[in-house]
Scaffold this motif. Structure first.
Motif, mmCIF file in Angstrom:
data_model
loop_
_atom_site.group_PDB
_atom_site.id
_atom_site.type_symbol
_atom_site.label_atom_id
_atom_site.label_comp_id
_atom_site.label_asym_id
_atom_site.label_seq_id
_atom_site.Cartn_x
_atom_site.Cartn_y
_atom_site.Cartn_z
ATOM 1 N N SER A 57 0.859 -1.179 0.000
ATOM 2 C CA SER A 57 0.000 0.000 0.000
ATOM 3 C C SER A 57 0.895 1.228 0.000
ATOM 4 N N ALA A 58 0.648 2.130 -0.941
ATOM 5 C CA ALA A 58 1.444 3.351 -1.065
ATOM 6 C C ALA A 58 2.926 3.028 -1.153
ATOM 7 N N GLY A 59 3.258 1.929 -1.813
ATOM 8 C CA GLY A 59 4.647 1.558 -2.004
ATOM 9 C C GLY A 59 5.302 0.871 -0.833
ATOM 10 N N GLU A 60 4.563 0.682 0.276
ATOM 11 C CA GLU A 60 5.119 0.031 1.456
ATOM 12 C C GLU A 60 4.644 -1.410 1.527
ATOM 13 N N CYS A 61 5.571 -2.309 1.810
ATOM 14 C CA CYS A 61 5.275 -3.733 1.838
ATOM 15 C C CYS A 61 4.825 -4.170 3.227
ATOM 16 N N SER A 62 3.889 -5.100 3.259
ATOM 17 C CA SER A 62 3.389 -5.596 4.540
ATOM 18 C C SER A 62 4.418 -6.435 5.281
ATOM 19 N N CYS A 121 12.371 -3.081 1.192
ATOM 20 C CA CYS A 121 11.924 -4.261 0.446
ATOM 21 C C CYS A 121 12.091 -4.031 -1.057
ATOM 22 N N ALA A 122 12.705 -5.003 -1.722
ATOM 23 C CA ALA A 122 12.974 -4.860 -3.155
ATOM 24 C C ALA A 122 11.766 -5.188 -4.020
ATOM 25 N N ALA A 123 10.769 -5.860 -3.450
ATOM 26 C CA ALA A 123 9.581 -6.249 -4.235
ATOM 27 C C ALA A 123 8.330 -6.091 -3.378
ATOM 28 N N PRO A 124 7.963 -4.843 -3.072
ATOM 29 C CA PRO A 124 6.808 -4.627 -2.188
ATOM 30 C C PRO A 124 5.535 -5.274 -2.736
ATOM 31 N N GLY A 125 4.893 -6.068 -1.892
ATOM 32 C CA GLY A 125 3.636 -6.689 -2.274
ATOM 33 C C GLY A 125 3.761 -7.720 -3.364
ATOM 34 N N PRO A 163 -4.480 -13.118 7.606
ATOM 35 C CA PRO A 163 -5.587 -12.420 6.939
ATOM 36 C C PRO A 163 -5.076 -11.366 5.967
ATOM 37 N N GLY A 164 -5.670 -11.366 4.781
ATOM 38 C CA GLY A 164 -5.270 -10.398 3.768
ATOM 39 C C GLY A 164 -4.079 -10.819 2.947
ATOM 40 N N ALA A 165 -3.509 -11.998 3.216
ATOM 41 C CA ALA A 165 -2.336 -12.442 2.455
ATOM 42 C C ALA A 165 -2.684 -12.675 0.993
ATOM 43 N N ALA A 166 -1.736 -12.369 0.119
ATOM 44 C CA ALA A 166 -1.915 -12.632 -1.304
ATOM 45 C C ALA A 166 -1.632 -14.104 -1.596
ATOM 46 N N LEU A 180 -1.415 -7.328 -6.916
ATOM 47 C CA LEU A 180 0.031 -7.367 -7.130
ATOM 48 C C LEU A 180 0.632 -6.005 -6.859
ATOM 49 N N ALA A 181 1.454 -5.911 -5.823
ATOM 50 C CA ALA A 181 2.245 -4.711 -5.528
ATOM 51 C C ALA A 181 1.390 -3.465 -5.312
ATOM 52 N N GLY A 182 0.139 -3.649 -4.908
ATOM 53 C CA GLY A 182 -0.732 -2.505 -4.684
ATOM 54 C C GLY A 182 -1.236 -1.849 -5.944
ATOM 55 N N LEU A 183 -1.050 -2.503 -7.096
ATOM 56 C CA LEU A 183 -1.408 -1.906 -8.382
ATOM 57 C C LEU A 183 -2.743 -2.410 -8.921
ATOM 58 N N GLY A 184 -3.269 -3.447 -8.332
ATOM 59 C CA GLY A 184 -4.523 -4.022 -8.805
ATOM 60 C C GLY A 184 -4.426 -5.536 -8.863
ATOM 61 N N PRO A 185 -5.543 -6.196 -9.162
ATOM 62 C CA PRO A 185 -5.551 -7.656 -9.143
ATOM 63 C C PRO A 185 -4.932 -8.281 -10.381
ATOM 64 N N VAL A 186 -4.388 -9.467 -10.192
ATOM 65 C CA VAL A 186 -4.011 -10.324 -11.309
ATOM 66 C C VAL A 186 -5.277 -11.031 -11.780
ATOM 67 N N ARG A 187 -5.456 -11.139 -13.099
ATOM 68 C CA ARG A 187 -6.688 -11.722 -13.645
ATOM 69 C C ARG A 187 -6.357 -12.839 -14.635
ATOM 70 N N TRP A 188 -7.259 -13.798 -14.702
ATOM 71 C CA TRP A 188 -7.106 -14.859 -15.691
ATOM 72 C C TRP A 188 -7.570 -14.383 -17.062
#
Length: 230
Positions: free
Chosen positions: A60-65, A71-75, A102-105, A193-201
């Motif tokens: 969120s806002a570039g910060e990783c949980s 962190c080199a790959a936030p989210g 909870p909330g894990a990707a 993904l990385a706070g940018l939106g969902p991955v979709r099929w």
């Protein structure tokens, strides 16, 4: 039609997997509904497709949980202290794991059940249409909010890629194409993904398709050609 994962019956798989018996606690609120969707997807991945799943970070806002400010790959990486949910895990194990995070990707380890061929979105969408028109076997395909399309192919593709490109005459071409293999992880739908939106099929796993992903060589010629044209 119903299916069983770990002794729990699932109904109406093709309409979104909303019918877990005894799973109504996850739908009491919007937050619980979101958890239900990801727990349902995790159970599908482990139970139907034979994929391992790992709880991953959010951003969120570039910060990783994960809490690492550098962190080199936030989210976009697994939680370091989270266990792998193995292929074939029953529903209660999947639900228990996700209740602890909870909330894990949803993160899928690459190199076990599949490798991943990745190209730019425009090229990937064009290639998918052409491959389907040609009647070639195509496995699951997803698109990321970063503008990449990922084709799931048989394990071993990452190691074979240089040789395959050489044999096809593409070894010196400037292709926006790469292959992810052992040690890599990909964020799986419906996770963000990385706070940018969902991955979709673009092409979801299906019981109507062969269970094993196709060999990379069956797709690579078309992907390389379209990437070169792009």
């Amino acid at each position: 039609m119903g299916f069983t994962i770990g002794g729990t019956r699932i109904r109406d798989m093709r309409s979104g997997w909303t019918g877990f018996t005894g799973f109504t606690a996850f739908t009491a609120s919007r937050r619980r509904a979101a958890r239900s969707a990801e727990c349902t997807a995790a159970a599908e991945y482990t139970g139907l497709w034979g994929w391992d799943v790992v709880p991953g970070t959010r951003a969120s806002a570039g910060e990783c949980s994960c809490g690492d400010s550098a962190c080199a790959a936030p989210g976009a990486h697994p939680l370091g202290f989270a266990p792998v949910v193995p292929a074939g895990a029953p529903l209660d194990v999947v639900a228990q794991t996700w209740s602890r995070f909870p909330g894990a990707a949803l993160m899928l380890p690459v190199g076990r059940a599949f490798d991943v061929l990745e190209v730019a979105e425009q090229a990937g969408r064009r290639a998918l249409v052409r491959l389907e028109r040609m009647g070639l076997p195509v496995g699951p395909v997803c698109v990321t909010p970063t503008g990449r399309v990922r084709f799931f192919v048989a394990p071993g593709a990452a190691a074979e890629l240089p040789r395959l490109l050489y044999r096809m005459g593409w070894e010196d071409a400037d292709l926006d194409l790469r292959c992810l293999g052992p040690g890599a992880y990909v964020t799986a739908p419906p996770s963000d993904l990385a706070g940018l939106g969902p991955v979709r099929w673009l092409r979801a796993p299906s019981l109507d398709a062969p269970h094993a992903p196709p060999q990379a060589r069956l797709l690579l010629g078309t992907l390389a050609y379209i990437c070169h044209r792009a």
